[in-house]
Motif scaffolding. Structure first.
Motif, short mmCIF file in Angstrom:
data_model
loop_
_atom_site.label_atom_id
_atom_site.label_comp_id
_atom_site.label_asym_id
_atom_site.label_seq_id
_atom_site.Cartn_x
_atom_site.Cartn_y
_atom_site.Cartn_z
N GLY A 91 0.84 -1.20 0.00
CA GLY A 91 0.00 0.00 0.00
C GLY A 91 0.87 1.24 0.00
N SER A 92 0.36 2.32 0.55
CA SER A 92 1.08 3.59 0.56
C SER A 92 1.12 4.17 1.96
CB SER A 92 0.40 4.60 -0.38
OG SER A 92 -0.93 4.86 0.03
N PHE A 93 2.05 5.08 2.18
CA PHE A 93 2.12 5.77 3.47
C PHE A 93 2.25 7.27 3.25
CE2 PHE A 93 6.57 4.69 2.50
CZ PHE A 93 7.23 5.89 2.72
N GLU A 94 1.69 8.02 4.17
CA GLU A 94 1.72 9.48 4.12
C GLU A 94 1.93 9.99 5.53
OE1 GLU A 94 0.36 10.04 -0.09
OE2 GLU A 94 1.27 11.39 1.39
N ASP A 110 -5.98 -3.57 1.33
CA ASP A 110 -7.18 -4.22 1.87
C ASP A 110 -7.88 -3.36 2.91
OD1 ASP A 110 -5.50 -4.34 4.04
OD2 ASP A 110 -5.46 -6.52 4.19
N GLY A 111 -7.38 -2.13 3.13
CA GLY A 111 -8.02 -1.20 4.05
C GLY A 111 -7.44 -1.19 5.45
N SER A 233 -9.51 -3.49 -11.99
CA SER A 233 -9.33 -3.49 -10.54
C SER A 233 -10.27 -2.47 -9.93
CB SER A 233 -7.88 -3.15 -10.18
OG SER A 233 -7.75 -2.94 -8.79
N ASN A 234 -11.15 -2.94 -9.04
CA ASN A 234 -12.06 -2.05 -8.33
C ASN A 234 -11.56 -1.73 -6.92
OD1 ASN A 234 -14.28 -1.83 -10.32
ND2 ASN A 234 -14.44 -4.03 -9.98
N SER A 235 -10.36 -2.18 -6.60
CA SER A 235 -9.83 -1.98 -5.25
C SER A 235 -8.83 -0.84 -5.18
CB SER A 235 -9.14 -3.27 -4.77
OG SER A 235 -8.05 -3.59 -5.62
N GLY A 236 -8.78 -0.03 -6.24
CA GLY A 236 -7.81 1.05 -6.28
C GLY A 236 -8.13 2.19 -5.33
N GLN A 237 -7.08 2.94 -5.00
CA GLN A 237 -7.26 4.09 -4.11
C GLN A 237 -6.17 5.11 -4.36
OE1 GLN A 237 -8.19 4.05 0.38
NE2 GLN A 237 -5.99 4.27 0.33
N GLN A 248 -4.41 12.77 5.38
CA GLN A 248 -4.65 12.20 4.06
C GLN A 248 -6.09 12.40 3.61
OE1 GLN A 248 -3.78 8.05 4.09
NE2 GLN A 248 -1.61 8.31 4.43
N PHE A 249 -6.26 12.52 2.31
CA PHE A 249 -7.57 12.46 1.68
C PHE A 249 -7.53 11.25 0.76
CE2 PHE A 249 -7.00 16.83 2.91
CZ PHE A 249 -8.26 17.21 3.39
N LYS A 250 -8.50 10.36 0.88
CA LYS A 250 -8.48 9.12 0.11
C LYS A 250 -9.71 9.02 -0.78
CE LYS A 250 -6.15 6.72 3.90
NZ LYS A 250 -6.30 7.78 4.91
#
Length: 259
Positions: A91-94, A110-111, A233-237, A248-250
């Motif tokens: 995933g990502s980190f901010e 996965d949230g 892919s519907n799991s993108g963010q 963060q804004f997601k």
């Protein structure tokens, strides 16, 4: 000294002061972030470089730094494990950086989320702790980039929420760890990282700018499939960090790839 000559001398002196002041501001007051992004003397890792540590179960965890200037610290992460508590975790980190201290929120595709905090040692290593692994200090050291093996690439079309372009990835792995292979490339002029696991799970990370990362995941496909199949892919963010709110804004994204 005649008054006219004295006035001209004073004018030249004032011009020199103004020029010197401008140069001092540009070099010492944050007038340019490009210097910090060019590498060398970084306080939170070199942008677009990779750092690796070993988790308690023996799985390598890799982080890639996207930005570490103007108080922002961000990037992406992946764990090279196909079994165990951290399997396929990416995933990502901010977060923020202040002096030699960093703190960030890591959100997996996965949230699930955890905090990453600790200290940094220039551009060579980071001593960080995951909030879900309390009491364990992970020593992240820089991974040397591989030697060039040519310019062979694979490519495919990618559409993310209406933005379409062709992804070009080097077929020479950037790194290989415990069944997880990393490839790098570009899309619409942006840097792209492709994490690929041996069972076919894959994550595409697109670096939009210093404060935004888009992540999309696919299951049961290998890198070669992306040049021959149409996949969604519907799991993108997309995660956007605000230097003003320090948060963060997601937003959810849909990513489609095709030959």
């Amino acid at each position: 000294m005649p008054a006219k000559v004295l006035a001209l001398s004073m004018a030249k002196y004032l011009v020199l002061i103004v020029v010197a002041s401008i140069c001092w501001c540009l070099s010492g007051c944050g007038g340019s972030s490009s210097v910090a992004s060019a590498g060398g003397g970084q306080t939170g890792g070199i942008p677009l470089s990779q750092y690796q540590a070993t988790l308690p179960d023996g799985s390598p965890m890799e982080i890639e730094i996207l930005a570490n200037d103007n108080g922002a610290w961000s990037g992406d992460f992946a764990v090279a494990a196909e079994t165990g508590p951290y399997a396929f975790q990416s995933g990502s980190f901010e977060g923020t950086i202040s002096g030699n201290s960093v703190i960030a929120t890591c959100e997996a595709i996965d949230g699930t989320a955890f905090q990453l905090s600790g200290t940094v040692n220039g551009d060579t290593s980071l001593q960080l702790t995951r909030s879900d692994i309390p009491g364990v200090v992970l020593n992240f050291t820089q991974v040397a980039p591989p030697k060039s093996k040519g310019l062979t690439v694979t490519s495919f079309n990618m559409n993310t929420n209406g933005s379409t372009g062709r992804v070009s990835l080097s077929t020479s792995p950037y790194s290989v760890q415990n069944g997880m292979t990393e490839y790098r490339g570009t899309w619409l002029g942006l840097n792209v990282t492709f994490w690929s696991y041996s069972n076919g799970f894959a994550t595409i990370v697109t670096y939009i700018n210093d404060y935004a990362i888009n992540t999309a995941s696919f299951s049961s496909y290998k890198l070669a499939d992306f040049g021959t199949l149409s996949l969604t892919s519907n799991s993108g963010q997309i995660a956007v960090y605000s230097a003003v709110t320090k948060s963060q804004f997601k937003y959810k994204t849909v990513t489609q790839v095709s030959p």
